[in-house]
Write an enzyme that holds these catalytic residues in place. Structure first.
Site, PDB file in Angstrom:
ATOM      1  N   HIS A  74     -27.561 -18.644   0.202  1.00 40.14           N
ATOM      2  CA  HIS A  74     -26.175 -18.186   0.375  1.00 40.14           C
ATOM      3  C   HIS A  74     -25.692 -17.329  -0.797  1.00 40.14           C
ATOM      4  O   HIS A  74     -24.687 -16.635  -0.671  1.00 40.14           O
ATOM      5  CB  HIS A  74     -25.232 -19.372   0.606  1.00 40.14           C
TER       6      HIS A  74
ATOM      7  N   HIS B  46     -31.775 -19.165  -5.872  1.00 33.99           N
ATOM      8  CA  HIS B  46     -30.622 -18.292  -6.065  1.00 33.99           C
ATOM      9  C   HIS B  46     -30.794 -17.250  -7.183  1.00 33.99           C
ATOM     10  O   HIS B  46     -30.560 -16.069  -6.984  1.00 33.99           O
ATOM     11  CB  HIS B  46     -29.384 -19.128  -6.388  1.00 33.99           C
TER      12      HIS B  46
END
Ligand code: NDP
Length: 484
Positions: free
Chosen positions: A184, A246
């Site tokens: 995300h 990430h």
């Protein structure tokens, strides 16, 4: 918006991720695109009343900002199934439901049929990683919908070999461009801003290389401690939880070669190429990595016990709560530039940013006084800010050097990161998701570090909860208007 309406089938629909991030993400997408045709089919082995799922779905969509009439429409076409997702027969039934085959005689469109009325089916694995692999095996013998896309949560595998094995399984189900490994961070607005910043500004394009950039730091330091998540975190640790996924994705966007188009293929190609070229600094995990674990302290005005005393933690696992690696992108653009990636929990100063530090000027004219501060570009990951710290003349002495900060508060995206990523997935576009080879490359780097840590070659240090990253770990961003 998409060519096809979509049905999102969430495996693990009673779980934390679905309730807290996934469904509110859909809500934020529907707030922005109220006409988007999306249905949700929740599935989990937990027995849940249809009315309870309906209430959870409505609440989560509202939390994301969807309007009441949109929530009514989506909830009316959504449903919940209790099943074991590792059972092929039950999965086949679920896919039939999602495809619309069981829809009152097809009255509400067909499913993944070609032609009019077709729906894209997105099977979202919000499941523990070990279960995800078993579900992929259970899918192998099935008759899969023609427009099936798979969305898979992190961690994708538990090491490079695991990621390769999972990729091989997935490859037998659908083509790679229908596989979406979700990260995300790729939907965060300032992360997306990196693309415009780099490729739409001549002044940055000209200096984006080892010629002008001295170092890069990508940090995500949190004040939050374990918050009762030992079951997951004690097996993951900071390196796997944050850096493997990430931060390496952010690094890839910061360092990739300019793609000729911002499309799924070109962006994924550019990111994979730069990750392939990335090595540990000096090729040695002993000097290129640090790890530490918090001891008791105070963070965010709360007393935090020592990590090893937190419920559910097994101290013998030696799980790190703060990790740092330094890498080099071995290309003519970046060779010699240390790139440091760091993330930790229970820290006093919560830097969440990318800092590009520029090299000193080649010649500083004599007559200017004071120290020439480094010029820096600071891209805030949370909050969304951007700062350019440049050297200027001091106000009270026109020949003295000082630093001035040009600061921009970036757009406050209404679309949550999960909403942004899901928008692409529901449209069948993997531009903001991770390709299989890129996932393997991220594990390759981390496996090397984890092996050195397992062999005790890098000491596990301590830091009191609420303290800053130890000074010996490298220069912190100098104080200033450091809100980023
Ligand atoms: P949870 O354990 O909260 O939810 C997983 C759900 O899957 C549970 O309801 C579980 O049921 C169900 N489940 C397990 N096995 C099966 C099965 N065979 N068939 C059907 N349902 C099954 O996990 P999370 O929601 O926290 O995480 C899900 C995934 O998302 C993980 O891969 C995680 O790494 C990832 N993730 C999570 C984040 C978060 O903040 N939660 C953030 C980023 C990624 P039961 O309870 O009975 O086991």
């Amino acid at each position: 918006m998409s060519d096809l309406p979509a049905t999102l089938v969430v495996l693990g629909a009673s779980g934390d991720l679905t309730r807290r991030l996934l469904l509110p993400g859909i809500g934020s997408l529907l707030a922005q695109e109220p006409d988007r045709d999306v249905r949700v089919v929740g599935a989990d082995r937990v027995e849940v009343e249809a009315s309870t799922f309906d209430a959870v779905l409505r609440e989560a969509l509202a939390e994301g900002g969807a309007a009441d009439e949109v929530i009514d429409r989506v909830a009316a076409s959504s449903s919940y199934r209790c099943l074991d997702a590792t059972d092929s027969a039950q999965l086949q039934e679920l896919l039939a439901l999602a495809s619309g085959v069981e829809d009152d005689g097809g009255a509400r469109d067909g499913g993944a049929r070609d032609g009019d009325g077709a729906r894209r089916v997105v099977l979202y694995f919000a499941l523990p990683p070990a279960v995800t692999a078993r579900v992929c095996e259970a899918l192998q013998p099935l008759d899969l919908p023609a427009e099936l896309h798979l969305a898979m949560e992190k961690p994708f595998g538990e090491d490079e070999a695991g990621a390769r094995a999972l990729n091989a399984l997935v490859e037998r189900l659908v083509p790679e461009d229908r596989v979406h490994r979700v990260d995300h961070f790729l939907g965060m607005s300032t992360v997306l801003d990196i693309i415009a910043l780099r490729f739409a500004n001549r002044m940055f394009q000209a200096v984006w290389s080892a010629e002008h950039i001295e170092s890069i730091e990508i940090a995500y330091d949190e004040a939050l401690a374990l918050e009762g998540r030992a079951g997951y975190y004690d097996h993951a640790g900071a390196l796997r939880d944050m850096i493997q996924s990430h931060l390496l994705q952010v690094m890839a966007l910061v360092t990739m070669e300019p793609p000729s188009s911002i499309t799924e293929r070109d962006l994924r190609d550019a990111k994979a190429a730069v990750l392939r070229a990335t090595r540990l600094w000096g090729g040695d995990a002993r000097t290129a990595s640090r790890r530490a674990r918090y001891t008791a302290g105070v963070t965010d005005d709360r007393r935090v016990p020592s990590y090893v005393d937190e419920d559910g933690v097994d101290p013998s696992r030696e799980t790190e709560t703060l990790a740092q690696i330094t890498v080099e992108v071995a290309t003519s653009r970046w060779a010699g530039v240390p790139i440091t990636l760091r993330s930790g929990k229970a820290l006093g100063t919560t830097h969440k940013h990318v800092v590009i530090t520029f090299a000193d000027v080649r010649h500083l004219p004599s007559g200017l006084t004071g120290t020439d501060p480094k010029d820096r570009l600071v891209i805030g990951l949370n909050p969304d800010t951007m700062e350019l710290r440049i050297t200027t003349n001091a106000a009270d002495d026109s020949l003295a050097l000082t630093q001035s900060v040009l600061r921009a508060d970036m757009r406050h995206a209404t679309l949550r990161p999960y909403g942004e990523v899901l928008a692409g997935i529901l449209d069948g576009n993997g531009m903001l998701t991770v390709r299989g080879d890129a996932a393997e490359e991220c594990w390759r780097l981390c496996d090397e570090v984890l092996a050195a840590w397992a062999d005790g070659e890098v000491p596990l240090e301590d830091y009191p909860a609420g303290s800053d990253v130890p000074e010996s770990w490298g220069p912190a961003l100098p104080p200033g208007d450091d809100a980023a």
